[in-house]
Enzyme design. Structure first.
Site, PDB file in Angstrom:
ATOM      1  N   GLY A 149       0.946  -1.199  -0.090  1.00  0.00           N
ATOM      2  CA  GLY A 149      -0.107  -0.046  -0.058  1.00  0.00           C
ATOM      3  C   GLY A 149       0.940   1.326  -0.028  1.00  0.00           C
ATOM      4  N   ARG A 228       1.788  -4.055  12.989  1.00  0.00           N
ATOM      5  CA  ARG A 228       1.274  -4.150  14.192  1.00  0.00           C
ATOM      6  C   ARG A 228       1.820  -5.652  14.741  1.00  0.00           C
ATOM      7  NH1 ARG A 228      -0.171   0.190  14.056  1.00  0.00           N
ATOM      8  NH2 ARG A 228      -2.297   1.060  13.990  1.00  0.00           N
ATOM      9  N   ASP A 252       9.165  -2.569  15.811  1.00  0.00           N
ATOM     10  CA  ASP A 252       8.579  -1.350  16.313  1.00  0.00           C
ATOM     11  C   ASP A 252       7.422  -1.568  16.766  1.00  0.00           C
ATOM     12  OD1 ASP A 252       8.637   1.358  16.667  1.00  0.00           O
ATOM     13  OD2 ASP A 252       7.271   1.545  15.043  1.00  0.00           O
ATOM     14  N   GLU A 257       1.763  -4.608  23.705  1.00  0.00           N
ATOM     15  CA  GLU A 257       2.633  -3.204  23.844  1.00  0.00           C
ATOM     16  C   GLU A 257       1.822  -2.742  25.174  1.00  0.00           C
ATOM     17  OE1 GLU A 257       2.360  -0.775  20.334  1.00  0.00           O
ATOM     18  OE2 GLU A 257       3.273  -2.350  19.047  1.00  0.00           O
ATOM     19  N   HIS A 275       7.295   1.464  19.420  1.00  0.00           N
ATOM     20  CA  HIS A 275       6.118   1.947  18.356  1.00  0.00           C
ATOM     21  C   HIS A 275       6.439   3.524  17.992  1.00  0.00           C
ATOM     22  CE1 HIS A 275       1.654   1.042  17.224  1.00  0.00           C
ATOM     23  NE2 HIS A 275       2.210   1.925  16.374  1.00  0.00           N
TER      24      HIS A 275
END
Ligand code: 8YV
Length: 309
Positions: A149, A228, A252, A257, A275
């Site tokens: 994308g 994610r 990341d 999290e 993140h």
């Protein structure tokens, strides 16, 4: 009134406070009681990658008109429920694409060239004692991207500048795309050195990185995740890294999290970020302006800037 689902950005919070009656949901101790009192006055929810609007919250807000997310990812919003109830949804695409792509390349370089471990080597005084190990070249390595994308394409463009042959996996092959398409993630992983996750999180892409994919990537392969956490079966990733069945990882995002598996803390071939893909002052301000612009457009009956639903 506007309900902010979680803390996200000081500038955004300040501007929302100026324009609306602002409720900070994370500061509310008794949520059912709060909703009983204020639900009727809440017409907008502002969410992020941390918290958004799930079915339960949407059901509890009968006058909700719009969910405006401070993120491009929509995995914390029940889109089906929003569609069903005619609730508008907006996100923050484009403004963060370059930062996330930059960071993906940063992670590639950091993992292969051991930038973080080398920095630690200097700071700890070990350089004076010698024994530095050679690292791995990034330029020219084959790069596989899951999700071509906006972000995936920006990563591909950057990797091309490093002379990396690019291939990708996505739900369908992109017409007129110069990169090689693999309909299966395992095949993509078998045919690349660095595998980068850049697709949205949906029920179909949850654990798209599983044991089979990790084994296909192999002991010289590197996994980069700027998507994610739940894209990856994290316990499988951790055991592969600990056992040396995977060459390295640049992460990341994580499944739970801000919890990060501590088994990874001692590994030099792993780079761990909190993140921060979109985490520059410039981009976070642009994201905040998009959230504000979408709310403004909605409440003045103008076309939304970045509508999803
Ligand atoms: C977060 C992100 O929104 O855009 C996304 O999908 O994950 C990030 O930009 C940001 O970190 C706030 O949680």
């Amino acid at each position: 009134g506007v309900l902010m689902a979680c803390p996200m950005n000081a500038y955004l919070e300040q501007e929302l406070e100026k324009r609306f009656r602002l409720f900070r949901f994370w500061q509310v101790p008794q949520k059912p009681q709060f909703l009983k009192e204020h639900a009727a006055s809440i017409r907008a929810v502002v969410g992020s990658s941390v918290a958004g609007a799930d079915a339960e919250l949407i059901e509890a807000l009968p006058r909700l008109e719009i969910v405006s997310s401070f993120s491009v990812g929509l995995d914390k919003i029940d889109l089906g429920k929003c569609r069903e109830k005619g609730i508008r949804v907006t996100n923050t695409p484009d403004v963060l694409t370059e930062d996330v792509a930059d960071l993906a390349i940063g992670l590639c370089l950091a993992v292969l060239r051991r930038i973080c471990a080398s920095d630690k080597y200097v700071r700890s005084g070990k350089w004076k004692k010698g024994d530095f190990r050679l690292t791995t070249k990034f330029t020219g390595k084959t790069v596989g991207i899951i999700g071509l994308g906006r972000i995936g394409t920006a990563i591909a463009k950057r990797a091309e500048a490093f002379n990396c042959p690019i291939s990708y996996n996505s739900r369908t092959e992109k017409p007129d795309c110069k990169y090689k398409y693999y309909p299966s993630v395992v095949e993509l992983a078998s045919n690349c050195h660095i595998l980068i996750v850049a697709c949205p999180l949906t029920p179909e892409t949850r654990h798209i990185i599983n044991r089979e994919v990790i084994d296909a990537l192999g002991p010289k392969g590197v996994l980069i995740n700027i998507g994610r956490g739940p894209h990856v079966d994290e316990p499988e990733l951790v055991s592969a890294l600990v056992e040396g069945r995977l060459g390295g990882a640049g992460l990341d995002v994580y499944e739970h999290e801000p919890e990060v598996p501590e088994e990874l803390f001692g590994l030099e071939n792993v780079v761990l970020l909190p993140h921060v893909g979109s985490g520059t002052v410039e981009t976070r301000n642009a994201m905040a302006d998009l959230v504000l612009g979408n709310l403004e457009a909605h409440f003045t009956n103008k076309p939304l800037l970045t509508p999803v639903v």
